[in-house]
Design an enzyme around this catalytic site. Structure first.
Site, PDB file in Angstrom:
ATOM      1  N   ASP A 241       0.821  -1.226   0.000  1.00 63.52           N
ATOM      2  CA  ASP A 241       0.000   0.000   0.000  1.00 63.52           C
ATOM      3  C   ASP A 241       0.846   1.263   0.000  1.00 63.52           C
ATOM      4  O   ASP A 241       0.430   2.300   0.507  1.00 63.52           O
ATOM      5  CB  ASP A 241      -0.950   0.024   1.214  1.00 63.52           C
ATOM      6  CG  ASP A 241      -1.770  -1.236   1.344  1.00 63.52           C
ATOM      7  OD1 ASP A 241      -2.421  -1.609   0.362  1.00 63.52           O
ATOM      8  OD2 ASP A 241      -1.753  -1.855   2.429  1.00 63.52           O
TER       9      ASP A 241
ATOM     10  N   GLY B 113       1.794   3.085  -2.577  1.00 61.76           N
ATOM     11  CA  GLY B 113       1.541   3.995  -3.691  1.00 61.76           C
ATOM     12  C   GLY B 113       2.224   3.541  -4.970  1.00 61.76           C
ATOM     13  O   GLY B 113       2.524   4.353  -5.849  1.00 61.76           O
ATOM     14  N   LYS B 114       2.463   2.222  -5.078  1.00 64.16           N
ATOM     15  CA  LYS B 114       3.128   1.678  -6.270  1.00 64.16           C
ATOM     16  C   LYS B 114       2.338   1.970  -7.530  1.00 64.16           C
ATOM     17  O   LYS B 114       2.902   2.212  -8.592  1.00 64.16           O
ATOM     18  CB  LYS B 114       3.311   0.161  -6.121  1.00 64.16           C
ATOM     19  CG  LYS B 114       4.208  -0.261  -4.981  1.00 64.16           C
ATOM     20  CD  LYS B 114       4.387  -1.768  -4.944  1.00 64.16           C
ATOM     21  CE  LYS B 114       3.094  -2.506  -4.674  1.00 64.16           C
ATOM     22  NZ  LYS B 114       2.490  -2.191  -3.382  1.00 64.16           N
TER      23      LYS B 114
ATOM     24  N   LYS C 266       0.453   4.485  -8.389  1.00 66.13           N
ATOM     25  CA  LYS C 266       0.650   5.839  -8.918  1.00 66.13           C
ATOM     26  C   LYS C 266       1.987   5.963  -9.634  1.00 66.13           C
ATOM     27  O   LYS C 266       2.074   6.524 -10.735  1.00 66.13           O
ATOM     28  CB  LYS C 266       0.562   6.863  -7.792  1.00 66.13           C
ATOM     29  CG  LYS C 266       0.779   8.277  -8.307  1.00 66.13           C
ATOM     30  CD  LYS C 266       0.893   9.296  -7.211  1.00 66.13           C
ATOM     31  CE  LYS C 266       1.208  10.650  -7.850  1.00 66.13           C
ATOM     32  NZ  LYS C 266       1.363  11.716  -6.879  1.00 66.13           N
TER      33      LYS C 266
ATOM     34  N   ASN D 140      -5.728  -9.909  -4.587  1.00 64.95           N
ATOM     35  CA  ASN D 140      -5.721  -9.537  -3.166  1.00 64.95           C
ATOM     36  C   ASN D 140      -5.029  -8.200  -2.943  1.00 64.95           C
ATOM     37  O   ASN D 140      -5.016  -7.678  -1.830  1.00 64.95           O
ATOM     38  CB  ASN D 140      -5.018 -10.618  -2.331  1.00 64.95           C
ATOM     39  CG  ASN D 140      -3.589 -10.879  -2.789  1.00 64.95           C
ATOM     40  OD1 ASN D 140      -3.251 -10.692  -3.948  1.00 64.95           O
ATOM     41  ND2 ASN D 140      -2.757 -11.332  -1.883  1.00 64.95           N
TER      42      ASN D 140
ATOM     43  N   GLY E  10      -4.391  -4.099  -4.397  1.00 63.95           N
ATOM     44  CA  GLY E  10      -5.066  -3.067  -5.168  1.00 63.95           C
ATOM     45  C   GLY E  10      -4.174  -1.866  -5.410  1.00 63.95           C
ATOM     46  O   GLY E  10      -3.428  -1.444  -4.528  1.00 63.95           O
ATOM     47  N   HIS E  11      -4.208  -1.348  -6.615  1.00 64.71           N
ATOM     48  CA  HIS E  11      -3.535  -0.098  -6.947  1.00 64.71           C
ATOM     49  C   HIS E  11      -4.608   0.948  -7.202  1.00 64.71           C
ATOM     50  O   HIS E  11      -5.511   0.728  -8.009  1.00 64.71           O
ATOM     51  CB  HIS E  11      -2.702  -0.237  -8.228  1.00 64.71           C
ATOM     52  CG  HIS E  11      -1.496  -1.087  -8.096  1.00 64.71           C
ATOM     53  ND1 HIS E  11      -0.865  -1.334  -6.894  1.00 64.71           N
ATOM     54  CD2 HIS E  11      -0.774  -1.758  -9.022  1.00 64.71           C
ATOM     55  CE1 HIS E  11       0.192  -2.105  -7.108  1.00 64.71           C
ATOM     56  NE2 HIS E  11       0.264  -2.379  -8.390  1.00 64.71           N
TER      57      HIS E  11
ATOM     58  N   ARG F 110       1.870 -29.009  -6.804  1.00 60.61           N
ATOM     59  CA  ARG F 110       1.791 -29.537  -8.171  1.00 60.61           C
ATOM     60  C   ARG F 110       0.426 -30.125  -8.525  1.00 60.61           C
ATOM     61  O   ARG F 110       0.308 -31.084  -9.279  1.00 60.61           O
ATOM     62  CB  ARG F 110       2.916 -30.570  -8.415  1.00 60.61           C
ATOM     63  CG  ARG F 110       4.286 -29.923  -8.482  1.00 60.61           C
ATOM     64  CD  ARG F 110       5.396 -30.849  -8.130  1.00 60.61           C
ATOM     65  NE  ARG F 110       5.353 -31.181  -6.707  1.00 60.61           N
ATOM     66  CZ  ARG F 110       6.276 -31.903  -6.080  1.00 60.61           C
ATOM     67  NH1 ARG F 110       7.318 -32.343  -6.755  1.00 60.61           N
ATOM     68  NH2 ARG F 110       6.169 -32.166  -4.806  1.00 60.61           N
TER      69      ARG F 110
ATOM     70  N   GLN G  81       1.829  -6.006  -3.162  1.00 64.72           N
ATOM     71  CA  GLN G  81       2.290  -5.986  -1.768  1.00 64.72           C
ATOM     72  C   GLN G  81       3.660  -5.307  -1.629  1.00 64.72           C
ATOM     73  O   GLN G  81       4.043  -4.524  -2.485  1.00 64.72           O
ATOM     74  CB  GLN G  81       2.318  -7.416  -1.186  1.00 64.72           C
ATOM     75  CG  GLN G  81       0.956  -8.043  -0.999  1.00 64.72           C
ATOM     76  CD  GLN G  81       0.490  -8.858  -2.190  1.00 64.72           C
ATOM     77  OE1 GLN G  81       1.279  -9.415  -2.926  1.00 64.72           O
ATOM     78  NE2 GLN G  81      -0.812  -8.931  -2.366  1.00 64.72           N
TER      79      GLN G  81
ATOM     80  N   ARG H 218     -10.432  -1.943   4.782  1.00 66.73           N
ATOM     81  CA  ARG H 218     -10.028  -1.992   6.186  1.00 66.73           C
ATOM     82  C   ARG H 218      -9.130  -0.812   6.527  1.00 66.73           C
ATOM     83  O   ARG H 218      -8.276  -0.424   5.720  1.00 66.73           O
ATOM     84  CB  ARG H 218      -9.250  -3.289   6.483  1.00 66.73           C
ATOM     85  CG  ARG H 218     -10.079  -4.545   6.456  1.00 66.73           C
ATOM     86  CD  ARG H 218      -9.243  -5.776   6.817  1.00 66.73           C
ATOM     87  NE  ARG H 218      -8.210  -6.048   5.839  1.00 66.73           N
ATOM     88  CZ  ARG H 218      -7.429  -7.134   5.862  1.00 66.73           C
ATOM     89  NH1 ARG H 218      -7.556  -8.006   6.837  1.00 66.73           N
ATOM     90  NH2 ARG H 218      -6.513  -7.325   4.942  1.00 66.73           N
TER      91      ARG H 218
END
Length: 427
Positions: free
Chosen positions: A13, A15-16, A18, A38, A40-41, A142, A222, A301
């Protein structure tokens, strides 16, 4: 040739999205290397917000080739829903390529994700329950199903029959209802037909692009402190978001990686369970949370908030090969009387400057701080380093000193125009 890896250098979280979007304007190819929906940007373009979950950040530019690499686990249903959502908002002209070797997330993965969390009780990890961990577990065991399997109805049927038999036993053991083969097969074989036009050998595609001299930007999900190998285990994600993992996750040779840009906030946040040495559990923490809108892109959250942790930042730099930093949400700290930077931990009376391997040790770590004067000025409209207040300049210089890493970008707001680049490192 010019390649750049963008990695989160904290607990995600940062700010990747942007910065990836910002740097993507110079790129020919944008690659999402690992993780799933799982993560979000949130990207703001001309005041309009877009929340991406698994689609690469270059999707807004029709000239950019967007790659979902083999290191990802892809939820076909969610991916198609995300594309439809973008198309409904006018993003219809794009180039997307999906690795035939990427694994897929199926309904039983989501059920098992929730069931495992419930079973763990107080020891739960705090997952998003999107099925990402169980999908990666199947990959390692596998018995996973890949995109190449999904787009071939016969192969998909055989693979699903074998794996579902095992998964139904797990679901039953955990007190969950078993799933029906026909309903899953009939639904997902249709997804396979829709995804098939995007599917190719993305490793080969990337080699061709790099050898042609095109600019390639790699982004992960992440952050390094959530890495399955090097993070605060077991409170980590199910893959490695480090710069070092990019060659394996994309099928690109290590020799092709030029630079690794670490993205960090001007403070620290964390979602989910686990030790967090610099956490601020008071009115200052609430102030930063509200000013920074620190709520999960996917989960909504509230994020845990803390002072900037240079122990964690240096650890991330070391294991990920970070050679430049981008400082995000710098404007959030405006208005504070003083700001703090953690330069070391005290563990049982001994000063340390690395992350201990065990949770019990990390939980005993007490942060050692440098306290610096804050600044009252609004910095959201600055366009250069020189325009910053003297105390804000000092804060940046202190981070560079403590991490021995040059800050080449700082951000003073959510829009592309509020991104100040100090050095051209992606040529």
């Amino acid at each position: 040739m010019s390649t750049l890896v963008v990695v989160g250098s904290q607990w995600g979280d940062e700010g990747k999205g942007k910065i990836t979007d910002y740097m993507a304007q110079k790129a020919d190819v944008v690659v999402r290397s690992q993780g799933g929906n799982n993560a979000g940007h949130t990207i703001t373009i001309e005041g309009e917000k877009f929340a991406l979950r698994s689609i690469p950040s270059g999707i807004f530019n029709p000239k950019i080739k967007n790659v979902m690499a083999n290191g990802m686990v892809i939820d076909p249903k969610q991916m198609l829903e995300e594309l439809k959502g973008l198309e409904d908002r006018g993003i219809k002209n794009y180039q997307l390529f999906v690795s035939n070797r990427a694994h897929i997330v199926l309904p039983y993965h989501r059920l098992l994700d929730g069931a495992y969390e419930k079973f763990k009780g107080d020891k739960k990890i705090g997952t998003t329950k999107k099925g990402i961990g169980p999908a990666y577990a199947d990959k390692v065991n596998r018995i996973g199903i890949r995109i190449a399997d999904l787009i071939d109805p016969k192969i998909f049927a055989e693979a699903l029959k074998t794996t579902l038999a095992i998964k139904n036993m797990e679901l039953k053991m955990l007190g969950e209802e078993e799933l029906d083969f026909d309903s899953i097969y009939n639904e997902y074989v249709e997804y396979g037909k829709k995804i098939k036009p995007f599917v190719c050998d993305t490793s080969l595609l990337l080699e061709e692009e790099i050898e042609a001299g095109h600019k390639v930007l790699f982004e992960g999900a992440q952050g390094v402190m959530l890495c399955i190998e090097h993070g605060t285990y077991p409170y980590v994600t199910s893959s490695s978001p480090t710069g070092a993992s990019v060659p394996v996750n994309t099928g690109v040779a290590p020799k092709y990686i030029d630079n690794v840009l670490g993205i960090c906030k001007a403070y620290t946040t964390r979602v989910g369970e686990g030790p967090f040495p610099t956490e601020i559990d008071n009115e200052i923490g609430n102030y930063i949370r509200e000013r920074g809108h620190e709520y999960g892109t996917v989960t909504k959250r509230p994020r845990r908030v803390g002072w900037l942790d240079c122990v964690a930042l240096n650890y991330a730099r070391r294991v990920s090969g970070i050679n430049y930093l981008s400082l995000m949400l710098f404007d959030v700290l405006s208005g504070l009387e003083e700001v703090k930077i953690c330069y070391a931990y005290s563990l049982d009376g001994k000063e340390i400057k690395t992350i201990p391997a065990t949770l019990s040790e990390l939980e005993r770590c007490k942060p050692l701080y440098i306290t610096m004067p804050g600044w009252k000025e609004d910095i959201t409209n600055v366009t250069s380093f020189d325009e910053l207040p003297e105390n804000a300049k000092a804060y940046i210089k202190k981070i560079e000193e403590l991490t021995k890493t040059e800050i080449v970008i700082f951000s003073v707001g959510p829009d592309r125009t509020q991104t100040i680049q100090l050095k051209d490192f992606f040529k």
